[in-house]
Scaffold this active site. Sequence first.
Site, PDB file in Angstrom:
ATOM      1  N   ARG A  53       9.001  13.761   9.335  1.00 54.50           N
ATOM      2  CA  ARG A  53       8.713  12.355   9.008  1.00 54.50           C
ATOM      3  C   ARG A  53       7.314  11.966   9.487  1.00 54.50           C
ATOM      4  NH1 ARG A  53      12.720   7.731  10.997  1.00 54.50           N
ATOM      5  NH2 ARG A  53      11.785   8.289  12.989  1.00 54.50           N
ATOM      6  N   ARG A 101     -16.281  -0.951  13.822  1.00 57.10           N
ATOM      7  CA  ARG A 101     -15.281  -1.619  12.982  1.00 57.10           C
ATOM      8  C   ARG A 101     -15.730  -1.706  11.528  1.00 57.10           C
ATOM      9  NH1 ARG A 101     -13.733  -6.421  10.787  1.00 57.10           N
ATOM     10  NH2 ARG A 101     -11.493  -6.741  10.692  1.00 57.10           N
ATOM     11  N   HIS A 103     -13.344  -1.381   7.668  1.00 54.90           N
ATOM     12  CA  HIS A 103     -12.004  -1.049   7.177  1.00 54.90           C
ATOM     13  C   HIS A 103     -11.905   0.374   6.648  1.00 54.90           C
ATOM     14  CE1 HIS A 103     -11.752  -5.352   7.511  1.00 54.90           C
ATOM     15  NE2 HIS A 103     -10.505  -5.391   7.077  1.00 54.90           N
ATOM     16  N   LYS A 148       6.090   5.188   8.962  1.00 59.71           N
ATOM     17  CA  LYS A 148       6.330   4.670  10.312  1.00 59.71           C
ATOM     18  C   LYS A 148       4.977   4.361  10.941  1.00 59.71           C
ATOM     19  CE  LYS A 148       9.665   5.587  14.026  1.00 59.71           C
ATOM     20  NZ  LYS A 148      10.335   4.294  13.951  1.00 59.71           N
ATOM     21  N   LEU A 204      12.688   2.619   6.105  1.00 62.06           N
ATOM     22  CA  LEU A 204      12.278   3.803   6.844  1.00 62.06           C
ATOM     23  C   LEU A 204      13.357   4.870   6.661  1.00 62.06           C
ATOM     24  CD1 LEU A 204      10.028   4.714   8.918  1.00 62.06           C
ATOM     25  CD2 LEU A 204      11.856   4.529  10.604  1.00 62.06           C
TER      26      LEU A 204
HETATM   27  N1  PDD Z   1      12.748   2.331  15.151  1.00 63.36           N
HETATM   28  N2  PDD Z   1      14.050   1.221  10.376  1.00 63.36           N
HETATM   29  C1  PDD Z   1      13.047   0.753  11.143  1.00 63.36           C
HETATM   30  C2  PDD Z   1      12.199  -0.346  10.620  1.00 63.36           C
HETATM   31  C3  PDD Z   1      12.834   1.320  12.420  1.00 63.36           C
HETATM   32  O1  PDD Z   1      11.831   0.875  13.190  1.00 63.36           O
HETATM   33  C4  PDD Z   1      13.699   2.345  12.889  1.00 63.36           C
HETATM   34  C5  PDD Z   1      13.540   2.988  14.232  1.00 63.36           C
HETATM   35  C6  PDD Z   1      14.727   2.776  12.044  1.00 63.36           C
HETATM   36  C7  PDD Z   1      15.664   3.894  12.442  1.00 63.36           C
HETATM   37  O2  PDD Z   1      15.015   5.138  12.409  1.00 63.36           O
HETATM   38  P1  PDD Z   1      15.477   6.331  13.369  1.00 63.36           P
HETATM   39  O3  PDD Z   1      16.914   6.531  13.148  1.00 63.36           O
HETATM   40  O4  PDD Z   1      14.663   7.480  12.913  1.00 63.36           O
HETATM   41  O5  PDD Z   1      15.180   5.917  14.792  1.00 63.36           O
HETATM   42  C8  PDD Z   1      14.874   2.208  10.781  1.00 63.36           C
HETATM   43  C9  PDD Z   1      12.375   2.964  16.404  1.00 63.36           C
HETATM   44  C10 PDD Z   1      13.522   3.400  17.238  1.00 63.36           C
HETATM   45  C11 PDD Z   1      11.389   2.077  17.119  1.00 63.36           C
HETATM   46  O6  PDD Z   1      10.497   1.588  16.436  1.00 63.36           O
HETATM   47  O7  PDD Z   1      11.463   1.928  18.346  1.00 63.36           O
END
Ligand code: PDD
Length: 283
Positions: A53, A101, A103, A148, A204
């Site tokens: 990921r 800076r 973008h 992420k 996500l």
């Molecule tokens: N967050 N969706 C979002 C928006 C998230 O931020 C997360 C996890 C998940 C779950 O994903 P996973 O099972 O891979 O942890 C879904 C983490 C824990 C965080 O930002 O702290």
Amino acid sequence: MPEPIVYLNGEFLPLSEAKVPVLDRGFIFGDGVYEVVPVYGRKPFRMPHHLARLQHSLDGIGLANPHTDAEWSRLIDALCARQAFDDQSVYLQVTRGVARRDHAFPKDVRPTVFVMANPLPVPTREQVERGVAVITAEDNRWRRCDLKTTSLIGNVLMRQLAADAGAIETVMFRDGYLTEASASNVLVVLDGTIVAPPKDNLILPGITYDAAVEFAREAGMPVDLRPVRKEEALGADEMWLSSSTKEVLAVTTVDGRPFGGGTPGPVFRRLWQAFQAHKPRGG
Ligand code: PDD
């Protein structure tokens, strides 16, 4: 307690000595990606999945991966070995680095790599046995929620709505369909079938979501990954949150009203057991 040791750009050092220049694009633009990997008994849970990921997120923002998977694994193992506690939450972040800076992407800049390991905040017995409260809101984030990224203001504002309401999460809907929560995925149970939104650009691709789906299928529980209408979600028999720090939790209050009979349902209890059985095996 001694100061935690963290990793920054090739060095292991005490947290208070880890410093990043103010022109880091992570600070200026939120121009970076991250991962959170749970570690049970010093064994990372689904490390290859998290690294895959991470690569997807890096590809999505056009940033070269600074490490091979083997290097990431060694680095994370080395950091975990320096901590005093066995169950850990490893946070790793890669930003586009330090530059004047502008973008547009800078040329020939070294990415910033930061990794820390904190004690894993496992759900309390009460949260598991009684379930948790959520509120709901319209999803107003951008349409690349599959990445992420550290640009989390949309999620931060959603999570604060929940905090202000004394709830653990905000469950979001976009155009009449369930997406996810501010820091968790959302699954529901409809007539005995576990139903969850498919992994597209609007959520996500959760590692815990994948684990839950796999463990459920392994146990012969029916699963259907498809768009979930808002009315279906709000009228479901059960609703769950999944994340690396929540594992799987049942939702028993929605917008201040009891949900699913006000107690964690039978499908949740079965899946939760399966999840616990897999934890020591690293997923
Ligand atoms: N967050 N969706 C979002 C928006 C998230 O931020 C997360 C996890 C998940 C779950 O994903 P996973 O099972 O891979 O942890 C879904 C983490 C824990 C965080 O930002 O702290």
